[in-house]
Design an enzyme around this catalytic site. Structure first.
Site, PDB file in Angstrom:
ATOM      1  N   SER A   7       0.842  -1.200   0.000  1.00 21.86           N
ATOM      2  CA  SER A   7       0.000   0.000   0.000  1.00 21.86           C
ATOM      3  C   SER A   7       0.870   1.239   0.000  1.00 21.86           C
ATOM      4  O   SER A   7       1.643   1.468   0.939  1.00 21.86           O
ATOM      5  CB  SER A   7      -0.911   0.004   1.230  1.00 21.86           C
ATOM      6  N   HIS A  30      -1.120  -1.416  -4.257  1.00 21.65           N
ATOM      7  CA  HIS A  30      -2.392  -1.056  -3.630  1.00 21.65           C
ATOM      8  C   HIS A  30      -2.467   0.468  -3.462  1.00 21.65           C
ATOM      9  O   HIS A  30      -1.594   1.090  -2.857  1.00 21.65           O
ATOM     10  CB  HIS A  30      -2.483  -1.751  -2.275  1.00 21.65           C
ATOM     11  N   ASP A  32      -4.819   3.515  -2.085  1.00 24.16           N
ATOM     12  CA  ASP A  32      -5.946   3.811  -1.190  1.00 24.16           C
ATOM     13  C   ASP A  32      -6.537   5.177  -1.488  1.00 24.16           C
ATOM     14  O   ASP A  32      -5.896   6.208  -1.280  1.00 24.16           O
ATOM     15  CB  ASP A  32      -5.471   3.765   0.266  1.00 24.16           C
ATOM     16  N   MET A  34      -9.396   7.820  -0.516  1.00 24.58           N
ATOM     17  CA  MET A  34     -10.306   8.149   0.596  1.00 24.58           C
ATOM     18  C   MET A  34     -10.914   9.526   0.366  1.00 24.58           C
ATOM     19  O   MET A  34     -10.223  10.437  -0.100  1.00 24.58           O
ATOM     20  CB  MET A  34      -9.529   8.157   1.918  1.00 24.58           C
ATOM     21  N   HIS A  63      -8.276   0.730  -4.135  1.00 20.54           N
ATOM     22  CA  HIS A  63      -9.239   0.529  -3.045  1.00 20.54           C
ATOM     23  C   HIS A  63      -9.983   1.836  -2.812  1.00 20.54           C
ATOM     24  O   HIS A  63      -9.422   2.799  -2.304  1.00 20.54           O
ATOM     25  CB  HIS A  63      -8.428   0.097  -1.801  1.00 20.54           C
ATOM     26  N   MET A  65     -12.327   3.956  -0.905  1.00 21.74           N
ATOM     27  CA  MET A  65     -13.042   4.174   0.363  1.00 21.74           C
ATOM     28  C   MET A  65     -13.804   5.482   0.224  1.00 21.74           C
ATOM     29  O   MET A  65     -13.464   6.498   0.843  1.00 21.74           O
ATOM     30  CB  MET A  65     -12.029   4.195   1.522  1.00 21.74           C
ATOM     31  N   MET A 137     -11.499  -6.202   5.261  1.00 20.88           N
ATOM     32  CA  MET A 137     -10.683  -5.278   6.054  1.00 20.88           C
ATOM     33  C   MET A 137     -10.376  -5.899   7.414  1.00 20.88           C
ATOM     34  O   MET A 137     -11.278  -6.403   8.086  1.00 20.88           O
ATOM     35  CB  MET A 137     -11.422  -3.953   6.264  1.00 20.88           C
ATOM     36  N   ASP A 175      -6.637  -6.586   4.270  1.00 23.71           N
ATOM     37  CA  ASP A 175      -6.007  -5.266   4.295  1.00 23.71           C
ATOM     38  C   ASP A 175      -6.094  -4.698   5.705  1.00 23.71           C
ATOM     39  O   ASP A 175      -7.196  -4.494   6.219  1.00 23.71           O
ATOM     40  CB  ASP A 175      -6.760  -4.373   3.289  1.00 23.71           C
TER      41      ASP A 175
HETATM   42  C1  DX5 Z   1      -6.441   1.465   5.467  1.00 27.82           C
HETATM   43  C2  DX5 Z   1      -5.966   1.118   4.082  1.00 27.82           C
HETATM   44  C3  DX5 Z   1      -4.825   0.193   4.054  1.00 27.82           C
HETATM   45  C4  DX5 Z   1      -3.561   0.673   4.741  1.00 27.82           C
HETATM   46  C5  DX5 Z   1      -2.895  -0.543   5.310  1.00 27.82           C
HETATM   47  O1  DX5 Z   1      -7.707   2.013   5.405  1.00 27.82           O
HETATM   48  O2  DX5 Z   1      -7.009   0.529   3.343  1.00 27.82           O
HETATM   49  O3  DX5 Z   1      -4.537  -0.228   2.727  1.00 27.82           O
HETATM   50  O4  DX5 Z   1      -2.664   1.352   3.910  1.00 27.82           O
HETATM   51  O5  DX5 Z   1      -1.820  -0.133   6.074  1.00 27.82           O
HETATM   52  P1  DX5 Z   1      -1.088  -1.124   7.086  1.00 27.82           P
HETATM   53  O6  DX5 Z   1      -0.568  -2.281   6.295  1.00 27.82           O
HETATM   54  O7  DX5 Z   1      -0.002  -0.267   7.652  1.00 27.82           O
HETATM   55  O8  DX5 Z   1      -2.096  -1.547   8.120  1.00 27.82           O
HETATM   56 ZN    ZN Z   2      -6.497  -0.362   1.398  1.00 30.18          ZN
END
Ligand code: DX5
Ligand code: ZN
Length: 216
Positions: A7, A30, A32, A34, A63, A65, A137, A175
């Site tokens: 990520s 990956h 993210d 948001m 991903h 969110m 998750m 994740d």
């Molecule tokens: C959190 C993200 C993850 C995050 C994971 O909402 O979806 O992808 O980057 O980070 P780690 O591996 O540090 O928990």
């Molecule tokens: Zn993620």
């Protein structure tokens, strides 16, 4: 085969290209996204995905969110995402199904994601709709570096059983809080794609961290 998806949330955004190269041994990348509404954090959007696409051939596992993701599927697909995950909690089921349909039309792989509160059974209608991946998750979405929620292990096992029964070949990604130790637990429960941010980017040798996650 276990796949690892580092990520970039834990990368240095000033040196994003360098940090993408540091994980080029991985299977996926990956990303993210948001929106500050579905989760209490803001990260990156379509233009950054477009820039990432220009600097790597890696498989982009994006991903989302974000609330009402159907609005943005086409834009992320055009930006170069290879797979889009949308949260089941992010809209009414009919619009989640609509978003998956748009993914199919755009030629990107389709995935649904589950927050920790959402039960395994919630994936059943979407397995029937032909998703390519289910994302469970193992932290509350929103931030990297959180502690792995071991209470999600039975849910991972249940989702794996549903996949074997109704859509063999569908990937099961986890994740949140994944490191070499928790990786063993989620793999035993049935996961085959591991997202890891801090465990990869926090390591002195990201390539070694990726190999350790794969159990090599
Ligand atoms: C959190 C993200 C993850 C995050 C994971 O909402 O979806 O992808 O980057 O980070 P780690 O591996 O540090 O928990
Ligand atoms: Zn993620």
């Amino acid at each position: 085969m276990i796949k690892v998806s580092p990520s970039i949330l834990s990368a240095d955004f000033v040196n994003l290209e360098r940090d993408i190269r540091r994980v080029s041994d991985a299977d996926y990348l990956h990303v993210d996204v948001m929106d500050g509404a579905f989760v209490p954090n803001l990260t990156i959007g379509v233009p950054v995905v477009q820039s990432i696409r220009r600097c790597t051939d890696m498989f982009l596992d994006v991903h989302l969110m974000i609330e009402k993701p159907v609005r943005y599927i086409e834009s992320f697909a055009k930006a170069g995402a290879d797979l889009l995950s949308i949260h089941l909690e992010a809209d009414h089921p009919t619009r989640i199904a609509q978003a998956l349909k748009v993914m199919g039309e755009c030629g990107v792989k389709k995935a649904v994601a589950l927050r920790p509160i959402t039960a395994a059974e919630a994936v059943l209608p979407y397995l029937e709709l032909g998703v390519d991946l289910v994302l469970v998750m193992t932290v509350e979405p929103g931030f990297g570096g959180q502690k792995f929620m071991a209470d999600q292990l039975p849910k991972i096992a249940a989702v794996r059983r549903y996949i074997e029964q109704y859509r063999p070949g569908c990937d099961l990604e986890v994740d949140g809080g994944i490191n070499a130790q928790t990786a063993r637990q989620v793999i035993d429960a049935g996961a085959n794609v591991l997202v890891a941010g801090s465990a990869v980017y926090g390591a002195d040798d990201p390539a070694a961290a990726i190999a350790a996650l794969r159990g090599e």
